[in-house]
Enzyme design. Structure first.
Site, PDB file in Angstrom:
ATOM      1  N   PRO A  12       0.758  -5.233  -1.461  1.00 42.94           N
ATOM      2  CA  PRO A  12       1.202  -4.820  -2.368  1.00 42.94           C
ATOM      3  C   PRO A  12       1.481  -3.006  -1.422  1.00 42.94           C
ATOM      4  O   PRO A  12       1.352  -3.186  -0.074  1.00 42.94           O
ATOM      5  CB  PRO A  12      -0.794  -4.742  -2.889  1.00 42.94           C
ATOM      6  CG  PRO A  12      -1.186  -5.292  -1.773  1.00 42.94           C
ATOM      7  CD  PRO A  12       0.364  -6.114  -0.688  1.00 42.94           C
ATOM      8  N   GLN A  65      -4.093  -5.929  -7.342  1.00 43.93           N
ATOM      9  CA  GLN A  65      -4.778  -6.298  -5.821  1.00 43.93           C
ATOM     10  C   GLN A  65      -5.937  -4.145  -6.508  1.00 43.93           C
ATOM     11  O   GLN A  65      -5.075  -4.031  -6.611  1.00 43.93           O
ATOM     12  CB  GLN A  65      -4.304  -5.307  -5.239  1.00 43.93           C
ATOM     13  CG  GLN A  65      -4.600  -4.746  -3.716  1.00 43.93           C
ATOM     14  CD  GLN A  65      -4.707  -4.210  -1.854  1.00 43.93           C
ATOM     15  OE1 GLN A  65      -4.330  -3.269  -2.392  1.00 43.93           O
ATOM     16  NE2 GLN A  65      -4.881  -5.374  -1.603  1.00 43.93           N
ATOM     17  N   CYS A  95      -6.887  -0.975   3.347  1.00 42.94           N
ATOM     18  CA  CYS A  95      -6.127   0.403   3.642  1.00 42.94           C
ATOM     19  C   CYS A  95      -7.000   1.094   4.402  1.00 42.94           C
ATOM     20  O   CYS A  95      -8.268   1.142   3.867  1.00 42.94           O
ATOM     21  CB  CYS A  95      -5.849   0.494   2.362  1.00 42.94           C
ATOM     22  SG  CYS A  95      -5.141   2.076   2.111  1.00 42.94           S
ATOM     23  N   LYS A 134      -7.225  -9.154   1.047  1.00 38.63           N
ATOM     24  CA  LYS A 134      -6.450  -8.953   2.153  1.00 38.63           C
ATOM     25  C   LYS A 134      -6.845  -7.703   3.010  1.00 38.63           C
ATOM     26  O   LYS A 134      -7.322  -6.361   2.973  1.00 38.63           O
ATOM     27  CB  LYS A 134      -5.006  -7.823   1.685  1.00 38.63           C
ATOM     28  CG  LYS A 134      -4.292  -7.450   2.230  1.00 38.63           C
ATOM     29  CD  LYS A 134      -2.546  -6.791   1.789  1.00 38.63           C
ATOM     30  CE  LYS A 134      -1.516  -5.946   2.718  1.00 38.63           C
ATOM     31  NZ  LYS A 134      -1.936  -4.615   2.744  1.00 38.63           N
ATOM     32  N   GLY A 207       2.829  -8.371   8.352  1.00 46.14           N
ATOM     33  CA  GLY A 207       2.305  -7.239   9.940  1.00 46.14           C
ATOM     34  C   GLY A 207       4.679  -6.836  10.280  1.00 46.14           C
ATOM     35  O   GLY A 207       4.178  -8.387  11.451  1.00 46.14           O
ATOM     36  N   GLY A 228       6.164  -5.995   4.200  1.00 42.61           N
ATOM     37  CA  GLY A 228       5.868  -5.110   3.413  1.00 42.61           C
ATOM     38  C   GLY A 228       7.385  -4.516   2.914  1.00 42.61           C
ATOM     39  O   GLY A 228       8.003  -4.267   2.398  1.00 42.61           O
TER      40      GLY A 228
HETATM   41  C1  FMN Z   1       4.554   3.062   0.840  1.00 41.20           C
HETATM   42  C2  FMN Z   1       3.056   1.596   1.352  1.00 41.20           C
HETATM   43  C3  FMN Z   1       2.506   2.103   0.826  1.00 41.20           C
HETATM   44  C4  FMN Z   1       1.099   1.133   0.684  1.00 41.20           C
HETATM   45  N1  FMN Z   1       0.170   0.436  -0.052  1.00 41.20           N
HETATM   46  C5  FMN Z   1      -0.906  -0.587   0.364  1.00 41.20           C
HETATM   47  C6  FMN Z   1      -1.711  -0.637  -0.485  1.00 41.20           C
HETATM   48  O1  FMN Z   1      -1.946  -0.379  -1.703  1.00 41.20           O
HETATM   49  N2  FMN Z   1      -2.265  -1.907  -0.429  1.00 41.20           N
HETATM   50  C7  FMN Z   1      -3.152  -2.447   1.010  1.00 41.20           C
HETATM   51  O2  FMN Z   1      -3.649  -3.476   1.038  1.00 41.20           O
HETATM   52  N3  FMN Z   1      -1.438  -2.005   1.572  1.00 41.20           N
HETATM   53  C8  FMN Z   1      -0.816  -1.131   1.637  1.00 41.20           C
HETATM   54  N4  FMN Z   1       0.447  -1.037   2.239  1.00 41.20           N
HETATM   55  C9  FMN Z   1       0.329  -1.756   3.364  1.00 41.20           C
HETATM   56  C10 FMN Z   1       1.564  -3.155   3.123  1.00 41.20           C
HETATM   57  O3  FMN Z   1       0.684  -3.773   2.006  1.00 41.20           O
HETATM   58  C11 FMN Z   1       1.034  -3.690   4.567  1.00 41.20           C
HETATM   59  O4  FMN Z   1      -0.201  -4.463   5.047  1.00 41.20           O
HETATM   60  C12 FMN Z   1       1.644  -2.916   5.820  1.00 41.20           C
HETATM   61  O5  FMN Z   1       2.660  -2.355   5.500  1.00 41.20           O
HETATM   62  C13 FMN Z   1       2.387  -3.786   7.128  1.00 41.20           C
HETATM   63  O6  FMN Z   1       3.262  -4.693   6.365  1.00 41.20           O
HETATM   64  P1  FMN Z   1       5.147  -4.791   6.864  1.00 41.20           P
HETATM   65  O7  FMN Z   1       4.849  -4.888   8.019  1.00 41.20           O
HETATM   66  O8  FMN Z   1       5.506  -6.422   6.325  1.00 41.20           O
HETATM   67  O9  FMN Z   1       5.236  -3.032   6.028  1.00 41.20           O
HETATM   68  C14 FMN Z   1       0.872   0.179   2.396  1.00 41.20           C
HETATM   69  C15 FMN Z   1       2.373  -0.075   2.853  1.00 41.20           C
HETATM   70  C16 FMN Z   1       3.875   1.076   2.814  1.00 41.20           C
HETATM   71  C17 FMN Z   1       4.928   0.928   3.379  1.00 41.20           C
END
Ligand code: FMN
Length: 322
Positions: A12, A65, A95, A134, A207, A228
């Site tokens: 998300p 979510q 978050c 999450k 992550g 993500g």
């Molecule tokens: C622009 C952006 C918005 C995000 N919004 C949410 C969110 O609404 N809810 C959530 O649980 N995590 C949110 N995240 C975190 C991601 O879900 C994820 O946990 C985080 O980016 C780590 O994963 P990655 O390293 O693959 O990017 C957001 C991340 C980014 C980059």
């Protein structure tokens, strides 16, 4: 891995994983689980529900979510989500933004496992679709596996069977949300250990995953992986996942085929009086790593915005190659 079938999901992401992005990603992979952006329970109860919750049936399997910490409101939101056709609900306990903390949800809920358990229980009693969590591995600068495991255990006792673990701590004061995705160190061992300690739970790791090799390595030790930022910046990474990770045997579609496939959706979007850019802004990464990546990006972020004309999009595709 439960059932020997991995789970692959796109995280998300606020402002990124809206319905247009999800529709686009569904053109690339049918098996990847898609998540909405976080939607606050109060907004669902009091706000413009259709705008917040409607989605194209082709997006399924799709998880809503939720953000919130009031069990009753979350249960009401979960019921509404089922009416809209969601197949799963996820509670955001990861978050770290100030705005989210002031509403007492997101990562600060990791301080209150009993409250999270009550929220899960209330939602689980309200709906028959799965309710998942999450979360981070911990808070601030306290690296304590036992705390993380106790949190998971408490929530699992309330009936939650599936956890997505962003393998970093969340620092609640002093780091922006962006820094909170980069500065706290990744500790994958915590997530692997959770799977060992709770073999019956579904544990998905999130992550810092960037490649299929990363995914394969993690999937040796956990049930699923969630990507993500890489999924957003490099969507074509997912092009062969249905074959590679699942039992599909489909020809891998080219970038151009995917972009052409989007035309009816774009035309329909225009016909409703909206702008192409709402959709094409999510497609900027499609040619990531290709010779003409820059041309594609430039055109989508200048000419296509200005002209708002599907013909320009089609002409652009005429000069793109893989
Ligand atoms: C622009 C952006 C918005 C995000 N919004 C949410 C969110 O609404 N809810 C959530 O649980 N995590 C949110 N995240 C975190 C991601 O879900 C994820 O946990 C985080 O980016 C780590 O994963 P990655 O390293 O693959 O990017 C957001 C991340 C980014 C980059």
């Amino acid at each position: 891995m439960l059932n020997n079938m991995p789970q692959i999901a796109i995280a998300p992401m606020l402002d990124w994983t809206d319905r247009h992005y999800r529709y686009f990603m569904r053109k690339i992979s049918k098996k990847t689980i898609l998540y909405t952006e976080m939607v606050v329970a109060d907004a669902i109860i009091h706000g413009d529900r259709d705008n917040l919750l409607e989605f194209n049936p082709e997006e399924q399997h799709i998880v809503l979510q939720l953000g919130g910490s009031n069990p009753e409101k979350l249960a009401t939101s979960a019921r509404i989500a089922v009416e809209y056709g969601y197949q799963e609900i996820n509670l955001n306990c990861g978050c770290p933004s100030d705005r989210v903390q002031s509403g007492k949800f997101g990562a600060c809920l990791m301080k209150e496992p009993e409250l999270v358990a009550d929220c899960i229980k209330a939602m689980q009693e309200a709906v028959s679709i799965p309710v998942t969590v999450k979360q981070r591995i911990g808070l601030d600068y306290d690296y304590n596996y036992d705390y993380c495991a106790k949190f998971v255990e408490t929530i699992a006792t309330a009936g939650c069977k599936s956890f997505i673990i962003h393998a970093r701590n969340a620092v609640l004061k002093g780091l922006s949300p962006k820094d909170n995705r980069e500065i706290p160190p990744l500790k994958y061992d915590y997530v692997y250990q959770l799977k060992k300690d709770f073999p019956d739970l579904n544990i998905m790791l999130n992550g810092g995953i960037k490649t299929t090799t990363d995914m394969i390595n993690h999937l040796e030790l956990v049930d699923g992986v969630m990507l993500g930022r890489e999924a957003y910046y490099n969507p074509y990474l997912f092009a062969n996942f249905d074959n590679q990770f699942f039992t599909e045997n489909n020809p891998v579609r080219t970038r151009k085929e995917i972009a052409l496939d989007m035309i009816p959706y774009l035309e329909n979007h225009l016909a409703q009086g909206h702008r192409l850019h709402h959709v094409t802004r999510h497609m900027i990464g499609l040619y990531h790593g290709c010779k003409k990546a820059k041309l594609w990006r430039q055109q989508l972020t200048t000419n296509i915005i200005k002209s708002n004309n599907i013909k320009d999009y089609i002409d652009l595709l005429g000069i793109m190659d893989e």
